[in-house]
Design an enzyme around this catalytic site. Structure first.
Site, mmCIF file in Angstrom:
data_model
loop_
_atom_site.group_PDB
_atom_site.id
_atom_site.type_symbol
_atom_site.label_atom_id
_atom_site.label_comp_id
_atom_site.label_asym_id
_atom_site.label_seq_id
_atom_site.Cartn_x
_atom_site.Cartn_y
_atom_site.Cartn_z
ATOM 1 N N HIS A 508 -14.743 -27.662 134.320
ATOM 2 C CA HIS A 508 -15.136 -26.312 134.749
ATOM 3 C C HIS A 508 -14.901 -25.293 133.639
ATOM 4 O O HIS A 508 -15.805 -24.531 133.285
ATOM 5 C CB HIS A 508 -14.331 -25.927 135.997
ATOM 6 C CG HIS A 508 -14.580 -24.537 136.479
ATOM 7 N ND1 HIS A 508 -15.384 -24.242 137.552
ATOM 8 C CD2 HIS A 508 -14.118 -23.333 136.034
ATOM 9 C CE1 HIS A 508 -15.428 -22.932 137.746
ATOM 10 N NE2 HIS A 508 -14.645 -22.360 136.831
ATOM 11 N N GLU A 509 -13.688 -25.258 133.125
ATOM 12 C CA GLU A 509 -13.377 -24.261 132.098
ATOM 13 C C GLU A 509 -14.179 -24.492 130.819
ATOM 14 O O GLU A 509 -14.526 -23.544 130.121
ATOM 15 C CB GLU A 509 -11.874 -24.239 131.815
ATOM 16 C CG GLU A 509 -11.020 -23.771 132.991
ATOM 17 C CD GLU A 509 -11.425 -22.404 133.514
ATOM 18 O OE1 GLU A 509 -11.942 -21.584 132.728
ATOM 19 O OE2 GLU A 509 -11.237 -22.149 134.718
ATOM 20 N N HIS A 512 -17.440 -22.672 130.865
ATOM 21 C CA HIS A 512 -17.386 -21.311 130.326
ATOM 22 C C HIS A 512 -17.391 -21.348 128.794
ATOM 23 O O HIS A 512 -18.073 -20.565 128.132
ATOM 24 C CB HIS A 512 -16.113 -20.606 130.783
ATOM 25 C CG HIS A 512 -16.086 -20.233 132.227
ATOM 26 N ND1 HIS A 512 -17.066 -19.455 132.812
ATOM 27 C CD2 HIS A 512 -15.174 -20.503 133.202
ATOM 28 C CE1 HIS A 512 -16.762 -19.259 134.086
ATOM 29 N NE2 HIS A 512 -15.633 -19.891 134.346
#
Length: 720
Positions: A508-509, A512
C-alpha cells in the site's frame, strides 16, 4: 531566473558596523561575524553537496532549523512584495508562476524538519514546531489575505479564456485563484482579522493534540513478570516484548505497549482475556485519561473553531468547506456513499460476532464477547474455516523478501528497477536507500524505507518526500521519496516476519511512493500525490491487489528457513479468505469515518462533551459493542493532527476507483503492458496536473462503478 533577495538577516549584517562609537562598532562587528559564521554553517543556506541533493542529515543540527525557517519566511515576504510591486500588468508568468517559484528555502527546510519530526521526534523538535506554528499560520494568512496580491491573481484569472495556457498551467491558475478565495481573500478587514486568529488557534491546538497522543502512546506499558501470562503468544512476539522490557529498564520481564506492532499481536494471540482487556482499554483511551495529555477538550475546541472559520468563509460547516475541494464535493455525497455501505457491513459484522460467539461457546466460554475479544476469536474462526492463521503465513512474508516482491511487481508493470545504495546520507541507521531507474535505464529518483517501530516515531505508516519532482526551473528535478512504517525491529538477529496485513501495508505505502517516483509534471505544487484527499489513496490501494496474485507470491513469498515457495494450496486459502472479517474491517473503519463527518458537520460553535458526543454518535449509528471505531476522537490524529478532517471517508471513496481499476487488470492480465502504461500515464505520473476524474476516464473510458467495491468486500452478491 529567480531574483536575488536581500533578506532582513542579510540586511542586519550589512548595517551592523554603522554605529559611531568604537566599542559599539567592535561589538557589533563581532556579532555580525558570528551571524555570518552561523549562516555559513547552516546546510539549508546553500546547495547540498550530496549525491542527488539528499539532505546532509549528519550536518543538520537542531540549531539550524528555526533560523532557516525564519529566513525562509522572510524570503517569501520579499518575493511577494516583488510580485505586488511589479509595475508591469499582471500576467501568468509574473504573478501565478512567480508565486509558484517562490519559497524554495522554506520548502527545503520544512520538508526535512516535518519529515523527521514524524519519525525522529524529540522535545526540541516539538518545541520548534510549537513555536513556529503560529508564525507559519501568520505567513499563510499574510499571503492569502493580501488584497493587492489577490487583485493581481484575479486579474489573470479573469482573462483565463483569452490566455494561451496548456492544461497544467490552467490547473495551476484555477487552483491558485480558488485557493485565495477559499482562504478568505474576499473578506472584509474585520473578518480577515477574525480568520487570522482562528487559523492560529487551530494550528496550535493541532500540534498539541499530536504531542499529547505521542506522549500517551509512549507512556503506557503492560509489564508482565509471570511467564505463564504469555500463553498463546508466538515466540517472536515474546522475544520482542523481552527486548522492549530491557530497553525500558525491566530486565527479565516482558513489556507490551499501545504501539500497533505490540498491541495487535497481543490481542490476537494472548489467551489471558483480562490482560487483553487491560491493553485494549489503554489503547482505546489514549488522550482520554483526564491527565496532562488529555485530548477531549482539544478535539471539541478544534471542531468549534473549524465551524467558526467555515462560517466566516461563508460555508455551512467545516465539512462543506473541505469537501468542496474533494471529489465528493459535499458532505451529503460522502454520506451517500457511506450510507450505501454501512447497513451491509454492519449486518455482516453481526454475523461475524455470532460465528465467534458460537465458537467461543463451543470452547467452554461463559461470557459474552466484547471488543477486546474480536482479534483473538476472529483468528480462531479463520483457522477453523480456512485452516489458515498468521503462524502459517508469516514464515512466507519475511520483510526483505516482501520488499523484493514489491520491486518485482513495479518492474513487471513499468520496467523500473531499484538499486540499493549504502553510500548515501540517511537520517537513521534503520533507513535503507535505493536509486530508482526507469525502463530505459535512466535514473529517476531516490527511494528510502524506514521500517521499524521506535518511540520517536508516530504510529501508522506513510509516504512523503524530502523533495518532489518538478521541472519549473528548466531541468527535471528528481524526487526523493520515503516510506515510513512501524514493524517490529529484528530481535537477536532473527528476520522480521510480517503478518498478511503488514505485508499488504508495505504494498500500500509503496503505491504512494511509486506515484511520487514516476511523477512527471512541471509545477512543484501539482506533482506527485498532490491530489484530493478522497482520491490520493486510490493508487496505494490498487497496489495491494498484486500481492495476493499467485505469480507475485511465487516470486517473493518463500519460507524464511527452507526457501520453499509458498504452496499453491496456501495461496488458494489466502484468496478464499479474502472476504473473511470484512464486516468488522469495514464497520470499524466506517464508524471512524462517520465520527469524523459528525464532528465536522456540527452547526454550532458550542463546545461538546467529547465522550458524550462520540457515544451519542455511535449509538445513533447502531454500532455494536463488540466493535470500537478504528479511531476514537481523542487519538484520531488523522483529523485533529493531520490533513484528513472531514476526509477520512476518502479511503473507501478511493476504494471505488481501486476496485474498478483492478477489473481492468483482471480482464487484460495483471501485468498487461497496455493497461500498465495507461495507468502510469493517466494516474501515476500526472499527479494533480488535471482534474482527477478527467484523467481517470481517460484511463478507464468511463467513471468507476461502485458495485465492484461492494462485491470485493462480500457485501453484495457478485454480478458475474
Amino acid at each position: 531566473m529567480k531574483a536575488r533577495i536581500l533578506t532582513p538577516i542579510a540586511l542586519a549584517i550589512a548595517l551592523a558596523g554603522c554605529n559611531s562609537a568604537t566599542t559599539e562598532t567592535t561589538a557589533s562587528t563581532e556579532v555580525a561575524q558570528q551571524t555570518v559564521n552561523v549562516e555559513a554553517s547552516n546546510p539549508f543556506y546553500q546547495e547540498y553537496d550530496t549525491p542527488f541533493g539528499i539532505p546532509p542529515f549528519e550536518k543538520i543540527k537542531m540549531a539550524h532549523y528555526k533560523p532557516a525557517m525564519e529566513k525562509g519566511i522572510a524570503e517569501i515576504e520579499a518575493e511577494i512584495a516583488a510580485i505586488i510591486n511589479n509595475p508591469a500588468a499582471p500576467t501568468f508568468e509574473n504573478t501565478i508562476e512567480a508565486m509558484e517559484k517562490g519559497g524554495d528555502l522554506l520548502d527545503k527546510v520544512t520538508n526535512t524538519f516535518y519529515g523527521l519530526i514524524g519519525s525522529m521526534s524529540s522535545p526540541e523538535m516539538q518545541a520548534i514546531s510549537k513555536e513556529m506554528s503560529p508564525k507559519f499560520s501568520a505567513m499563510s494568512d499574510d499571503i492569502n489575505l493580501n488584497d493587492k496580491l489577490f487583485q493581481r491573481v484575479k486579474a489573470v484569472f479573469d482573462q483565463k479564456d483569452s490566455l494561451t495556457l496548456n492544461t497544467e498551467q490552467k490547473t495551476l491558475l484555477e487552483k491558485t485563484y480558488k485557493g485565495f478565495v477559499r482562504a478568505g481573500a474576499n473578506l472584509n478587514d474585520a473578518d480577515k482579522e477574525t480568520l487570522r486568529g482562528l487559523n492560529q488557534q487551530i494550528s496550535s491546538l493541532s500540534i498539541q493534540f499530536g504531542e499529547n497522543l505521542l506522549n500517551e502512546t509512549n507512556g503506557f506499558e503492560l509489564v508482565i513478570e509471570n511467564e505463564k501470562e504469555l500463553d498463546g503468544l508466538p515466540e517472536s512476539i515474546v522475544a520482542a516484548a523481552a527486548a522492549t522490557a530491557t530497553a525500558r529498564g525491566h530486565d527479565g520481564k516482558w513489556v507490551f505497549t499501545t504501539h500497533r506492532p505490540s498491541f495487535y499481536p497481543f490481542l490476537t494471540y494472548s489467551t489471558n482475556r483480562k490482560l487483553r482487556e487491560q491493553l485494549f482499554y489503554a489503547y482505546t483511551h489514549r488522550g482520554d485519561n483526564d491527565n496532562a495529555n488529555d485530548n477531549k477538550a482539544i478535539a471539541s475546541e478544534m471542531a468549534s473553531l473549524r465551524y467558526q472559520r467555515a462560517q466566516v468563509l461563508g460555508y455551512k460547516t467545516h465539512a462543506h468547506y473541505v469537501l468542496e475541494n474533494n471529489m465528493a464535493k459535499t458532505p451529503e455525497n460522502a454520506y451517500g456513499l457511506l450510507d450505501k455501505v454501512w447497513p451491509a457491513s454492519l449486518k455482516r459484522a453481526k454475523q461475524e460476532v455470532a460465528d465467534m460467539q458460537e465458537f467461543a461457546n463451543s470452547q467452554g466460554a461463559d461470557f459474552k464477547l466484547e471488543a477486546w475479544d474480536w482479534w483473538y476469536y476472529s483468528e480462531k474462526v479463520k483457522k477453523m474455516k480456512y485452516a489458515l492463521d498468521e503462524s502459517i503465513t508469516k514464515p512466507y512474508f519475511e520483510l526483505n523478501n516482501t520488499m523484493q516482491g514489491v520491486f518485482y511487481t513495479a518492474n513487471q508493470l513499468w520496467g523500473v528497477e531499484f538499486k540499493k545504495r549504502d553510500d548515501l546520507p540517511k537520517y537513521h541507521p534503520d533507513v535503507t536507500t535505493y536509486e530508482v531507474f526507469d525502463k530505459d535505464g535512466s535514473s529517476i529518483g531516490i527511494y528510502m524505507t524506514d521500517f521499524y517501530v521506535r518511540e520517536s516515531k508516530r504510529g501508522g505508516a506513510w509516504m512523503s518526500s524530502f523533495r518532489k519532482q518538478f521541472k519549473m526551473y528548466g531541468e527535471n528535478v528528481q524526487p526523493i521519496i520515503y516510506n515510513v512504517l512501524n514493524y517490529p525491529a529484528p530481535v537477536n538477529g532473527e528476520p522480521v516476519l510480517l503478518t498478511f496485513d503488514q505485508a499488504s501495508t508495505l504494498f500500500h505505502e509503496f503505491g504512494h511512493a511509486i506515484q511520487g517516483l514516476l511523477s512527471d509534471g512541471y509545477y512543484r505544487s501539482l506533482t506527485g500525490t498532490s491530489l484530493p484527499r478522497d482520491y490520493v489513496e486510490y493508487p496505494s490501494q490498487v497496489m495491494e491487489n498484486w500481492m495476493t496474485e499467485p505469480q507475485v507470491l511465487n516470486n517473493f513469498a518463500k519460507h524464511y528457513q527452507t526457501g520453499e515457495v509458498i504452496p499453491a494450496e496456501l495461496v488458494e486459502k489466502i484468496q478464499a479468505s479474502g472476504k473473511f472479517n470484512q464486516g468488522f474491517a469495514t464497520t470499524e473503519y466506517m464508524a471512524a469515518a462517520l465520527l469524523d463527518l459528525k464532528w465536522h458537520t456540527l452547526e454550532t460553535a458550542e463546545l461538546q462533551d467529547a465522550d458524550k458526543f462520540e457515544a451519542d454518535t455511535l449509538a445513533e449509528l447502531g454500532l455494536i459493542n463488540e466493535i470500537a471505531p478504528r479511531y476514537r476522537s481523542t487519538y484520531f490524529s488523522h483529523i485533529f493532527a493531520g490533513g484528513y478532517s472531514s476526509g477520512y471517508y476518502g479511503y473507501i471513496w478511493s476504494n471505488i476507483f481501486d476496485a474498478d481499476t483492478w477489473e481492468v487488470f483482471k480482464e487484460k492480465g495483471i501485468f498487461n503492458q497496455e493497461a500498465a502504461t495507461g495507468y502510469r500515464v493517466n494516474v501515476l505520473q500526472s499527479g494533480g496536473t488535471e482534474d482527477p476524474m478527467t484523467m481517470y476516464k481517460r484511463f478507464r473510458g468511463k467513471e468507476p462503478n461502485p458495485v465492484y467495491l461492494l462485491e470485493r468486500r462480500g457485501l453484495v452478491p457478485e454480478s458475474k
